[in-house]
Design a protein around this motif. Structure first.
Motif, PDB file in Angstrom:
ATOM      1  N   ASP A 134       0.837  -1.192   0.000  1.00 54.83           N
ATOM      2  CA  ASP A 134       0.000   0.000   0.000  1.00 54.83           C
ATOM      3  C   ASP A 134       0.879   1.252   0.000  1.00 54.83           C
ATOM      4  O   ASP A 134       1.972   1.260   0.567  1.00 54.83           O
ATOM      5  CB  ASP A 134      -0.896  -0.012   1.234  1.00 54.83           C
ATOM      6  CG  ASP A 134      -2.131   0.852   1.061  1.00 54.83           C
ATOM      7  OD1 ASP A 134      -2.418   1.257  -0.083  1.00 54.83           O
ATOM      8  OD2 ASP A 134      -2.816   1.094   2.066  1.00 54.83           O
ATOM      9  N   ASN A 135       0.404   2.304  -0.678  1.00 52.60           N
ATOM     10  CA  ASN A 135       1.108   3.594  -0.706  1.00 52.60           C
ATOM     11  C   ASN A 135       2.562   3.420  -1.142  1.00 52.60           C
ATOM     12  O   ASN A 135       3.501   3.805  -0.437  1.00 52.60           O
ATOM     13  CB  ASN A 135       1.050   4.267   0.666  1.00 52.60           C
ATOM     14  CG  ASN A 135      -0.355   4.603   1.072  1.00 52.60           C
ATOM     15  OD1 ASN A 135      -1.144   5.084   0.267  1.00 52.60           O
ATOM     16  ND2 ASN A 135      -0.689   4.340   2.326  1.00 52.60           N
ATOM     17  N   GLN A 178       1.407   2.144 -12.513  1.00 52.50           N
ATOM     18  CA  GLN A 178       1.036   2.588 -11.167  1.00 52.50           C
ATOM     19  C   GLN A 178      -0.481   2.595 -10.998  1.00 52.50           C
ATOM     20  O   GLN A 178      -1.019   2.103 -10.000  1.00 52.50           O
ATOM     21  CB  GLN A 178       1.608   3.985 -10.906  1.00 52.50           C
ATOM     22  CG  GLN A 178       1.411   4.496  -9.493  1.00 52.50           C
ATOM     23  CD  GLN A 178       2.394   3.912  -8.495  1.00 52.50           C
ATOM     24  OE1 GLN A 178       3.479   3.484  -8.866  1.00 52.50           O
ATOM     25  NE2 GLN A 178       2.022   3.891  -7.224  1.00 52.50           N
ATOM     26  N   SER A 179      -1.181   3.147 -11.976  1.00 52.23           N
ATOM     27  CA  SER A 179      -2.633   3.222 -11.909  1.00 52.23           C
ATOM     28  C   SER A 179      -3.266   1.839 -11.937  1.00 52.23           C
ATOM     29  O   SER A 179      -4.202   1.550 -11.181  1.00 52.23           O
ATOM     30  CB  SER A 179      -3.161   4.071 -13.071  1.00 52.23           C
ATOM     31  OG  SER A 179      -4.564   4.122 -13.064  1.00 52.23           O
ATOM     32  N   GLU A 236      -2.677   0.222  -8.451  1.00 52.30           N
ATOM     33  CA  GLU A 236      -3.402   0.845  -7.338  1.00 52.30           C
ATOM     34  C   GLU A 236      -4.914   0.689  -7.454  1.00 52.30           C
ATOM     35  O   GLU A 236      -5.614   0.590  -6.447  1.00 52.30           O
ATOM     36  CB  GLU A 236      -3.041   2.329  -7.263  1.00 52.30           C
ATOM     37  CG  GLU A 236      -1.617   2.593  -6.778  1.00 52.30           C
ATOM     38  CD  GLU A 236      -1.327   4.070  -6.656  1.00 52.30           C
ATOM     39  OE1 GLU A 236      -2.069   4.869  -7.269  1.00 52.30           O
ATOM     40  OE2 GLU A 236      -0.370   4.425  -5.950  1.00 52.30           O
ATOM     41  N   LYS A 237      -5.432   0.683  -8.691  1.00 48.64           N
ATOM     42  CA  LYS A 237      -6.885   0.633  -8.893  1.00 48.64           C
ATOM     43  C   LYS A 237      -7.409  -0.779  -9.126  1.00 48.64           C
ATOM     44  O   LYS A 237      -8.600  -0.963  -9.402  1.00 48.64           O
ATOM     45  CB  LYS A 237      -7.266   1.539 -10.065  1.00 48.64           C
ATOM     46  CG  LYS A 237      -6.976   3.016  -9.802  1.00 48.64           C
ATOM     47  CD  LYS A 237      -7.360   3.876 -10.997  1.00 48.64           C
ATOM     48  CE  LYS A 237      -7.076   5.341 -10.723  1.00 48.64           C
ATOM     49  NZ  LYS A 237      -7.433   6.210 -11.876  1.00 48.64           N
ATOM     50  N   ALA A 268      -3.857  -5.577  -0.501  1.00 52.29           N
ATOM     51  CA  ALA A 268      -2.895  -4.504  -0.271  1.00 52.29           C
ATOM     52  C   ALA A 268      -2.387  -4.593   1.160  1.00 52.29           C
ATOM     53  O   ALA A 268      -3.173  -4.596   2.113  1.00 52.29           O
ATOM     54  CB  ALA A 268      -3.534  -3.147  -0.528  1.00 52.29           C
TER      55      ALA A 268
END
Length: 259
Positions: free
Chosen positions: A141-142, A152-153, A156-157, A163
């Motif tokens: 996460d993060n 990256q997108s 993360e999505k 996560a």
């Protein structure tokens, strides 16, 4: 930090304090305070026999210019705050996204590579970010996954992802992968390789590389002391490089030195 409490009481009770003690150019203040989270083999526990590549490089560089270091491990968010507020001098392992918040040393110390770990018998194909949608993934996460906005997108999505946050993320991701609770584990290859070296019984993992790389730096507090310490670090770092001592530190950890 104890030194700050000592200073407070000294001022409060009228004890004479040498104000030059906070000036790193003065012999009376040779201590440089470093902080990071536990992220072996880059930054390990204070009590470890090998405290991490970035820790060793920082300590050796500052020693070259007459400074000692005190190294502390803390949660990452707290480490960032401590350096931003000037309570600690430098953050070990800052990526380029921190450039606006900290004085980053120009020479980066590590090229961190994000990879996709899968089991040997997996038929997973990951050529483009959209391919990740076909699999259940595990990620941190993060986290900065190499700076490519599309990857990256996609990471993360992802809607079918586990996560993790906190220490030993890579360890937990590998456990999830070997227990087949996820199909793809997204992690730093050097950290994953260290874990696998320490667990030779795990032999069924392979890595897919997509050239997802980030430069890691030492970030100094955004104040005059931090700016001066950055220049001191770079002076010591260049001495290590020119003398051939720097490459020996990298070889100790089995990590390639940036060219």
């Amino acid at each position: 930090m104890p030194r700050f409490y000592m200073l407070f009481f000294a001022l409060a009770f009228g004890v004479t304090v040498n104000v030059a003690a906070n000036d790193p150019t003065q012999p009376s203040d040779t201590i440089v305070r470093l902080i990071s989270d536990e992220w072996c083999p880059f930054t390990c526990l204070e009590s470890s026999e090998n405290r991490g590549l970035i820790v060793d490089v920082a300590e050796a560089a500052f020693k070259e210019v007459g400074h000692e270091v005190v190294y502390e491990v803390s949660p990452w968010a707290r480490a960032i705050r401590e350096v931003q507020n000037g309570r600690v001098d430098a953050l070990l392992g800052a990526d380029s996204a921190k450039r606006k918040e900290l004085f980053l040393a120009e020479d980066f110390l590590i090229v961190e590579e994000t990879v996709f770990a899968i089991l040997d018998d997996s038929l997973a194909v990951i050529d483009t970010p959209s391919d990740l949608l076909n699999y259940k993934i595990g990620r941190k996460d993060n986290y900065n996954y190499g700076g490519d906005p599309d990857w990256q997108s996609a990471i993360e999505k992802h809607t079918n992802a586990t996560a993790l946050s906190g220490t030993y993320d890579e360890t937990r991701l590998i456990d999830l992968l070997t227990n087949k609770r996820i199909e793809v584990a997204i992690m730093c290859i050097d950290i994953a390789k260290l874990y696998l070296r320490n667990h030779p019984e795990i032999t069924n993992i392979k890595f897919i590389k997509k050239n997802l790389k980030s430069d890691l730096h030492i970030g100094f507090s955004p104040n005059p002391r931090g700016e001066l310490l950055r220049s001191k670090f770079l002076e010591g770092y260049n001495r290590l490089k020119n003398s051939g001592q720097l490459i020996l530190i990298y070889e100790k950890y089995g990590i390639n030195m940036p060219s």
